[in-house]
Every structure is written in structure tokens, then in C-alpha cells.
Design a protein around this motif. Structure first.
Motif, mmCIF file in Angstrom:
data_model
loop_
_atom_site.group_PDB
_atom_site.id
_atom_site.type_symbol
_atom_site.label_atom_id
_atom_site.label_comp_id
_atom_site.label_asym_id
_atom_site.label_seq_id
_atom_site.Cartn_x
_atom_site.Cartn_y
_atom_site.Cartn_z
ATOM 1 N N THR A 74 48.116 56.896 49.519
ATOM 2 C CA THR A 74 47.836 55.599 50.136
ATOM 3 C C THR A 74 47.051 55.761 51.433
ATOM 4 N N GLY A 75 47.394 56.790 52.212
ATOM 5 C CA GLY A 75 46.645 57.054 53.431
ATOM 6 C C GLY A 75 45.189 57.362 53.141
ATOM 7 N N GLU A 76 44.944 58.185 52.128
ATOM 8 C CA GLU A 76 43.568 58.505 51.740
ATOM 9 C C GLU A 76 42.824 57.257 51.272
ATOM 10 N N PHE A 77 43.507 56.411 50.500
ATOM 11 C CA PHE A 77 42.915 55.158 50.024
ATOM 12 C C PHE A 77 42.511 54.256 51.190
ATOM 13 N N LEU A 78 43.431 54.048 52.135
ATOM 14 C CA LEU A 78 43.154 53.160 53.264
ATOM 15 C C LEU A 78 42.071 53.724 54.174
ATOM 16 N N ARG A 79 42.074 55.027 54.387
ATOM 17 C CA ARG A 79 41.037 55.634 55.243
ATOM 18 C C ARG A 79 39.652 55.488 54.613
ATOM 19 N N THR A 80 39.562 55.654 53.305
ATOM 20 C CA THR A 80 38.267 55.527 52.621
ATOM 21 C C THR A 80 37.743 54.104 52.717
ATOM 22 N N VAL A 81 38.627 53.137 52.475
ATOM 23 C CA VAL A 81 38.215 51.733 52.569
ATOM 24 C C VAL A 81 37.824 51.387 53.997
ATOM 25 N N ALA A 82 38.624 51.838 54.953
ATOM 26 C CA ALA A 82 38.339 51.539 56.365
ATOM 27 C C ALA A 82 37.003 52.122 56.797
ATOM 28 N N LYS A 83 36.704 53.335 56.354
ATOM 29 C CA LYS A 83 35.428 53.961 56.697
ATOM 30 C C LYS A 83 34.264 53.181 56.098
ATOM 31 N N THR A 84 34.426 52.688 54.892
ATOM 32 C CA THR A 84 33.374 51.910 54.227
ATOM 33 C C THR A 84 33.043 50.648 55.006
ATOM 34 N N PHE A 85 34.073 50.012 55.583
ATOM 35 C CA PHE A 85 33.866 48.753 56.304
ATOM 36 C C PHE A 85 33.780 48.939 57.822
ATOM 37 N N ASN A 86 33.683 50.197 58.263
ATOM 38 C CA ASN A 86 33.587 50.490 59.695
ATOM 39 C C ASN A 86 34.744 49.896 60.492
ATOM 40 N N SER A 122 38.041 50.221 62.697
ATOM 41 C CA SER A 122 38.452 51.159 63.734
ATOM 42 C C SER A 122 39.518 52.135 63.240
ATOM 43 N N ASP A 123 39.335 53.416 63.596
ATOM 44 C CA ASP A 123 40.340 54.422 63.254
ATOM 45 C C ASP A 123 41.701 54.071 63.848
ATOM 46 N N ASP A 124 41.692 53.471 65.031
ATOM 47 C CA ASP A 124 42.955 53.113 65.680
ATOM 48 C C ASP A 124 43.761 52.150 64.813
ATOM 49 N N ILE A 125 43.058 51.205 64.182
ATOM 50 C CA ILE A 125 43.752 50.205 63.349
ATOM 51 C C ILE A 125 44.369 50.857 62.117
ATOM 52 N N VAL A 126 43.561 51.616 61.372
ATOM 53 C CA VAL A 126 44.052 52.174 60.110
ATOM 54 C C VAL A 126 45.096 53.259 60.351
#
Length: 399
Positions: free
Chosen positions: A216-228, A230-234
Motif C-alpha cells: 500500500t505504501g508503494e501504491f500511494l507513493r507512486t500515485v503521489a509522485k504522478t500527481f506531484n 507533497s512527500d510530507d502528505i503521503v
């Protein structure tokens, strides 16, 4: 035969009923020998007309069975004039053209070709979720909802369509999404490619619904990176949930480590379920994979990718035997004379698992006739706790 197949699908998908629309209330042309000879187009026309008059719906779907396909009825021509009155699509689903996984693709292709129009504007941070096939993926309702809620935690709106009260509105909003997400190595990829071709919508692909903190962490990080995002949020979301899940798993630690530590396990399931469960059991719980049998008959061209997800990136030197098999007899034969102590499979294997294989069964795949599944989910952070609970509950008891 259509109603019979529908009921088999519903009951084997976790003992579900059709709901207020569907099941025995589905309008049917009920063709007989006369229509085989003279055609059933007029009867279908009358049926569509009366259905629209009697049943208030946002979207009407005409599905074609074997008989009209064999006799050559022009169902699309019958359906076309009704589009001036209401939203209606035609899905060519004669039984001899494929299985339910193919039907999933055909439905969304019909939606795209018959219903959708280009969006006036793209909605930022909005995605469509594909690849979770209803009933064939027995946790489809709960998993879809969990994915939607997870993405909302990092500021992404997800359309999941099915089992949603505003499902038709979400379907019509498909072209407005900024991205599509496919949670399968193959289901939903045709749909995503068609949307990319017609509406220029890019898509992300994951091998399965994520189960547990690591996936799940990998999934959320990939999506977050795609939409720019913030790392702090994810990272805030991931760290909070990881801490909670691992703390709760500790509560089951005695049963987990003292009774059956590092046991071998077997999986019999569709490719998405098999990948998600195998990687969680190995990488989060320290279980050892013995054999994984894939039952959804994926195309030959994606089997190498499925094999890679089941054998690479596992935090153990033990690699499972991976077999692609749909014959229930051969599946049972393949399970004999092995070391596994847990069997994650369908209700076909469950009744004799302890007697035949000396293994404790957990029903996780289609057909699931021995449990009711409503909002149950193995997806995400909370879903992994549910899977952990069900596993440990198979053997705990009085001292």
C-alpha cells in the motif's frame, strides 16, 4: 441460461443477491424456437420500450445471449433509436465469446463507445479505477471502497463505478479523469488503452490490489509522485497507518510465532488475488510460499509478468511453484504431497483441505460458496489485518 449463469455468478461470488435491479427482475426477451427461425428483433424492441416505461433507470444495458448472436439478430440496430430517449448501451456478451473477465472488458468498451463524450475539462487529481472484476474478485465491493478511501487520504478523488449509488454519474465522468489506474496485470488494460486512444488519458498499472503496509505504501507513493503531491502528505499517511497496523499485528504475535511460525502456504486464486496475498504473507508475515495456482486464465503474453511478481522481490530464498490451471481436478492433484499448512483458495478446495492436504483453508477466491462477502476487504492497511485475523483464527482455541 442467462438467469442461471447470473445466479451462479452471484452466489459463487460470496453468496450475494442481485439487489433491487438484476437477478430475477432482469427483463428478458426469452426467445423460443419461433424466434430462432424468424428472428427476435421485434420482441427485443418491445422489451426495451416496456422496460424504459416501467423501470426508472439512469442507464439501460442490453446484453446479448447466445441465441441472438447465433441467428444474426442486429441488436445494435434495435438499440440505436432508443438513444434519443435515454442512455442505453449494447454489450455483445454471448457465452461462446469468452468468460466473465472478457465480459468486464466488453462492458466498459460499450460504455466508452456508446455513452461517453469528451469532457469539457479535465478534473485535476481525479482517477478511474479499473481491473477489479465484480464477483470474480470476491472482495470487489470492499476493495473498491478501500482504494477510494486510501486515495482520498492523499487528496486524490477516485471513481470506482460499481456498487456506488452514483455509479452512472461516475461512468459518464470517465473522460474527465486526469489518470486511469489499473489494479491488475491484465484485467482492465484493454479499457485503459481504449481510453488513452479516445480521450488521451494516461494510466498507471499495478499488479494487484495492494495488501498490507509495504504494497500500500508503494501504491500511494507512486500515485503521489504522478500527481506531484507533497512527500510530507503521503509519508504522514503511510507512517501513521504503518505504525497502527504493525502495532495491531503484535497483539496476535503469540499465536503467530509460537503455534505456526514461518509455515508453508499454498494459493489457488485469480492472478491479482494470488499476487497480493502471496507478497503480503511472505514480505510482511514471514510465511513461506509452496505453490501458487493461477485460475483466471490470463493471456499468454502476461504470464511472464505474473510469474515475476510471484517469484521476484520476495523476502525469502524460497520460491513457489507457479502453475496456470483452470481444471479443478488438476488443481487438487497439484496440491497433493506438499508441505503447506495453510491453503488460500476457493470453496471448491476448502471442504477437504484438512483431510487431503493436512492444511487449514481460508476461502479467498472464486467460487466462494461457503461465506457471505459484503464489505469484507483485504486491501490496504486495514484489509491486511483482516487477512491476518482470518489466518490466525483457523487454529487458535483453548489451551
Amino acid at each position: 441460461c442467462g438467469i442461471g449463469q447470473l445466479f451462479r455468478q452471484l452466489y459463487a461470488g460470496g453468496q450475494n443477491a442481485g439487489g433491487p435491479q438484476g437477478g430475477t427482475s432482469t427483463p428478458c426477451s426469452s426467445l423460443v424456437e419461433h424466434h430462432v427461425v424468424f428472428g427476435g428483433e421485434e420482441k427485443l424492441k418491445d422489451l426495451i420500450k416496456s422496460s424504459i416505461e416501467l423501470m426508472d433507470g439512469d442507464l439501460y444495458t442490453v446484453i446479448t445471449g447466445c441465441v441472438p448472436s447465433l441467428i444474426g439478430d442486429d441488436v445494435s440496430a434495435v438499440v440505436r433509436p432508443f438513444r434519443e430517449q435515454t442512455d442505453i448501451i449494447h454489450v455483445k456478451t454471448s457465452g461462446f465469446t469468452g468468460n466473465s473477465y472478457e465480459g468486464y472488458e466488453l462492458f466498459f468498451e460499450a460504455v466508452i463507445n456508446d455513452l461517453l463524450k469528451p469532457a469539457e475539462k479535465v478534473e485535476p487529481k481525479t482517477v478511474n479505477i479499473f481491473g477489479i472484476v465484480p464477483f470474480q474478485h470476491v472482495f470487489w465491493k470492499g476493495d473498491s471502497r478501500e482504494i477510494k478511501n486510501l486515495l482520498a487520504r492523499i487528496g486524490v478523488k477516485a471513481n470506482v463505478f460499481l456498487a456506488e449509488f452514483d455509479g452512472t454519474a461516475q461512468l459518464k465522468n470517465i473522460p474527465a479523469a486526469e489518470y486511469n489506474i489499473v489494479l491488475s496485470t491484465w484485467n482492465g488494460h484493454r479499457v485503459a488503452e481504449l481510453l488513452k486512444e479516445k480521450f488521451n488519458t494516461p494510466y498507471l498499472s499495478f499488479p494487484s490490489v495492494p495488501i498490507g503496509p509495504k504494497q500500500t505504501g508503494e501504491f500511494l507513493r507512486t500515485v503521489a509522485k504522478t500527481f506531484n503531491i507533497s512527500d510530507d502528505i503521503v509519508e504522514s499517511v503511510i507512517n501513521e497507518e504503518e505504525r497502527r497496523v504493525y502495532r495491531f499485528i503484535e497483539y496476535g504475535g503469540d499465536a503467530h510465532m509460537l503455534v505456526r511460525p514461518h509455515p508453508f502456504f499454498a494459493v489457488v486464486a485469480d492472478s491479482g488475488t494470488a499476487i497480493g496475498i502471496t507478497r503480503f504473507l511472505v514480505n510482511e508475515l514471514g510465511y513461506l510460499p509452496d505453490i501458487v495456482q493461477i485460475t483466471d486464465e490470463p493471456p499468454e503474453e502476461v504470464r511472464g509478468e505474473i510469474l515475476r511478481h510471484l517469484t521476484e522481490g520476495l523476502e525469502t530464498p524460497v520460491k513457489p511453484d507457479v502453475i496456470f490451471e483452470t481444471d479443478s481436478h488438476l488443481i487438487r492433484q497439484n496440491l497433493k504431497n506438499r508441505a503447506f499448512l495453510f491453503l488460500y483458495a476457493s470453496s471448491l478446495e476448502a471442504p477437504t483441505a484438512l483431510e487431503e492436504y493436512g492444511a487449514l483453508p481460508i476461502t479467498v477466491s472464486f467460487p466462494t460458496m461457503n461465506r457471505l462477502i459484503l464489505n469484507r476487504s483485504y486491501a490496504g492497511f486495514d484489509g491486511s489485518l483482516t487477512l491476518f485475523e482470518e489466518t490466525i483464527s483457523t487454529f487458535v482455541g483453548p489451551l
